[in-house]
Design a protein around this motif. Structure first.
Motif: not given
Length: 206
Positions: A180-201
């Motif tokens: 569960r912790h690993a899944a939570r960390d992966e979701r955080k990583r994905q959200r951070a990547a999506e925010r970074q991609a949105a900022r770059q766009a």
């Protein structure tokens, strides 16, 4: 209807096997033997959930067999976090007691609800059920109930049944927590990547 002894690991996992086995001409009697479930309060909660559903909804008999916790500690616990070896030893202990009692009570056929969960070691469990059942003079009824897991999940939630979030033992509880912790960390990583991609766009459009 052919009487069948059905080892059950919990209430929610019993829903579809009981229904399907009845459609196939069997009349299940549930055998409860799960010394792996820890702590004792969790063991009692799962047993109470099973008994309530069996009596009020399914109208199926439940036999509470032996729960030899000392035997579990001797034969299963030493495998610790080696999941494959631990689960095989756990299956052998639980199915051994279920088959022993089934033969003692005069059943000819035996099955288990462990074939429902996609988290179990399906092939190992089937192999052990087959060998242990035949050693007790029983016919193993082994089939893949896993395709019905989503239906069992939905129905058990609609019935308000208690649903556990780990298999049963303290080792599986630790593994489930880590997953569960690993899944939570992966979701955080994905959200951070999506925010970074949105900022770059956004910056590229300026």
């Amino acid at each position: 209807m052919t009487p069948l002894a059905l080892h059950a690991c919990c209430g929610p996992c019993s829903l579809e096997p009981v229904r399907l086995l009845r459609e196939q001409g069997f009349e299940p009697t549930i055998i409860w033997t799960n010394p792996n479930i820890q702590p004792v309060s969790e063991h009692l909660r799962r047993l109470d959930t099973l008994r309530s559903w069996a009596a009020d909804v399914a109208h199926v008999d439940v036999i509470v067999a032996g729960d030899d916790r000392a035997a579990w500690e001797r034969s299963v616990a030493p495998h610790g976090m080696d999941r494959h070896a631990r689960c095989r030893a756990c299956y052998a202990l639980r199915l051994g007691e279920a088959c022993r009692l089934a033969a003692e009570r005069g059943f000819s056929h035996v099955s288990t609800t462990l074939a429902v969960s996609p988290y179990q070691l399906f092939d190992d469990c089937g192999e052990l059920l087959g060998s242990i059942a035949r050693a007790h003079g029983l016919v193993p009824v082994w089939q893949d109930f896993r395709p019905f897991y989503p239906e069992a999940t939905r129905e058990s939630r609609e019935l308000g049944m208690y649903r556990q979030n780990y298999c049963g033992c303290r080792f599986s509880a630790a593994e489930a927590c880590m997953e569960r912790h690993a899944a939570r960390d992966e979701r955080k990583r994905q959200r951070a990547a999506e925010r970074q991609a949105a900022r770059q766009a956004s910056q590229a459009q300026k």
